[in-house]
Design a protein around this motif. Structure first.
Motif, PDB file in Angstrom:
ATOM      1  N   GLN A 156      41.328  36.017  51.710  1.00 53.61           N
ATOM      2  CA  GLN A 156      40.986  34.831  50.927  1.00 53.61           C
ATOM      3  C   GLN A 156      40.378  35.199  49.571  1.00 53.61           C
ATOM      4  N   ALA A 157      40.084  36.450  49.353  1.00 54.19           N
ATOM      5  CA  ALA A 157      39.386  36.880  48.136  1.00 54.19           C
ATOM      6  C   ALA A 157      40.272  36.740  46.902  1.00 54.19           C
ATOM      7  N   THR A 158      39.664  36.393  45.778  1.00 59.70           N
ATOM      8  CA  THR A 158      40.394  36.293  44.514  1.00 59.70           C
ATOM      9  C   THR A 158      40.472  37.661  43.845  1.00 59.70           C
ATOM     10  N   GLY A 159      41.481  37.845  43.006  1.00 55.33           N
ATOM     11  CA  GLY A 159      41.612  39.108  42.293  1.00 55.33           C
ATOM     12  C   GLY A 159      40.412  39.437  41.432  1.00 55.33           C
ATOM     13  N   PRO A 160      39.968  38.509  40.559  1.00 57.10           N
ATOM     14  CA  PRO A 160      38.788  38.792  39.727  1.00 57.10           C
ATOM     15  C   PRO A 160      37.541  39.071  40.554  1.00 57.10           C
ATOM     16  N   GLY A 161      37.371  38.353  41.665  1.00 59.04           N
ATOM     17  CA  GLY A 161      36.204  38.569  42.514  1.00 59.04           C
ATOM     18  C   GLY A 161      36.180  39.965  43.102  1.00 59.04           C
ATOM     19  N   LEU A 162      37.352  40.450  43.506  1.00 56.30           N
ATOM     20  CA  LEU A 162      37.428  41.806  44.057  1.00 56.30           C
ATOM     21  C   LEU A 162      37.131  42.851  42.992  1.00 56.30           C
ATOM     22  N   VAL A 163      37.753  42.705  41.836  1.00 57.34           N
ATOM     23  CA  VAL A 163      37.600  43.693  40.771  1.00 57.34           C
ATOM     24  C   VAL A 163      36.159  43.753  40.271  1.00 57.34           C
ATOM     25  N   GLN A 164      35.536  42.594  40.114  1.00 60.30           N
ATOM     26  CA  GLN A 164      34.203  42.543  39.513  1.00 60.30           C
ATOM     27  C   GLN A 164      33.080  42.839  40.505  1.00 60.30           C
ATOM     28  N   ARG A 165      33.213  42.336  41.738  1.00 55.77           N
ATOM     29  CA  ARG A 165      32.080  42.442  42.676  1.00 55.77           C
ATOM     30  C   ARG A 165      32.375  43.296  43.910  1.00 55.77           C
ATOM     31  N   HIS A 166      33.643  43.571  44.189  1.00 55.58           N
ATOM     32  CA  HIS A 166      33.994  44.380  45.362  1.00 55.58           C
ATOM     33  C   HIS A 166      35.101  45.362  44.978  1.00 55.58           C
TER      34      HIS A 166
END
Length: 244
Positions: A156-166
């Motif tokens: 369910q994770a978004t691309g920007p969320g993964l790159v920036q925070r995970h």
């Protein structure tokens, strides 16, 4: 999905939070195949009738299956090939599952029929109950990691969320994923999906090893192989020890 008639019913929403298995996928109508793009991307489906529309949840695990050709007997090995289809017919069949829909499928596996001697009844394998325990533990790790996010699972994770925070563990892992995009092996959408799968590989490794694993080169390589249908040698699936 925006059906124009009753024949394109929003079947995906019926499988929300479950599994939708579509056998002989290339034989589905083109409009049905194309209509899967929205739910595979957003987990929702929009149904329109005249001037009204409704958006329904459609977050199913979609599994599609197909034969290697219309007759089902094609094999890359000439010694095993029994196909009766022309090359043009095989190409047309395969093209029906290429493009936008394929780009939204995270894992591709090629399965061959068992032959005599392939199955050893005395080989020790995991039970479904054992696998379920490991998967449940991996999902708990994800829920804890994403406690501050609006999603709870890697898928369910978004691309920007993964790159920036995970992000991935190091530059080597990020370079491996970037190279796959620059070479045309992956689209940007595909890179996000590989990043998600790499986190799942890391979560499962964390459960096995008893330590926290952040996805690095090893996990990205496994995720890439899972996406492209390449084989997974034992060395590729062996858990790598590591810590956050």
């Amino acid at each position: 999905m925006r059906p124009a008639s009753r024949h394109r019913s929003p079947f995906v929403t019926s499988a929300h939070a479950g599994v939708l298995f579509l056998d002989e996928f290339p034989l589905f109508r083109t409009d049905v195949i194309d209509a899967l793009r929205e739910p595979l991307e957003s987990g929702e489906v929009t149904v329109s009738r005249t001037e009204e529309s409704v958006t329904l949840p459609a977050g199913a695990m979609v599994v599609v299956a197909s034969n290697p050709c219309p007759c089902g007997r094609f094999h890359v090995s000439p010694a095993l090939d029994r196909c009766e289809c022309t090359e043009v017919r095989r190409r047309r069949y395969r093209s029906r599952i290429a493009g936008p829909v394929t780009d939204r499928i995270d894992i591709t596996r090629h399965v061959e029929p068992l032959r005599r001697g392939d199955h050893d009844p005395f080989t020790e394998t995991e039970t479904s109950a054992q696998v379920r325990v490991r998967v449940a533990a991996a999902r708990e790790r994800q829920a804890a990691r994403y406690a501050a996010e609006r999603w709870r699972l890697n898928g369910q994770a978004t691309g920007p969320g993964l790159v920036q925070r995970h992000p991935l563990a190091d530059d080597a892992a990020r370079d491996l994923l970037s190279e796959a995009v620059l070479s045309g092996r992956l689209s940007n959408r595909g890179a996000t999906r590989v990043h998600r799968v790499a986190w799942t590989v890391a979560d499962l490794a964390s459960v096995r090893a008893g330590v926290d694993v952040v996805p690095g080169v090893h996990e990205v390589e496994v995720a890439l192989r899972l996406r492209t249908g390449e084989s997974l040698p034992s060395a590729a699936v062996r858990p790598r020890a590591g810590r956050r």
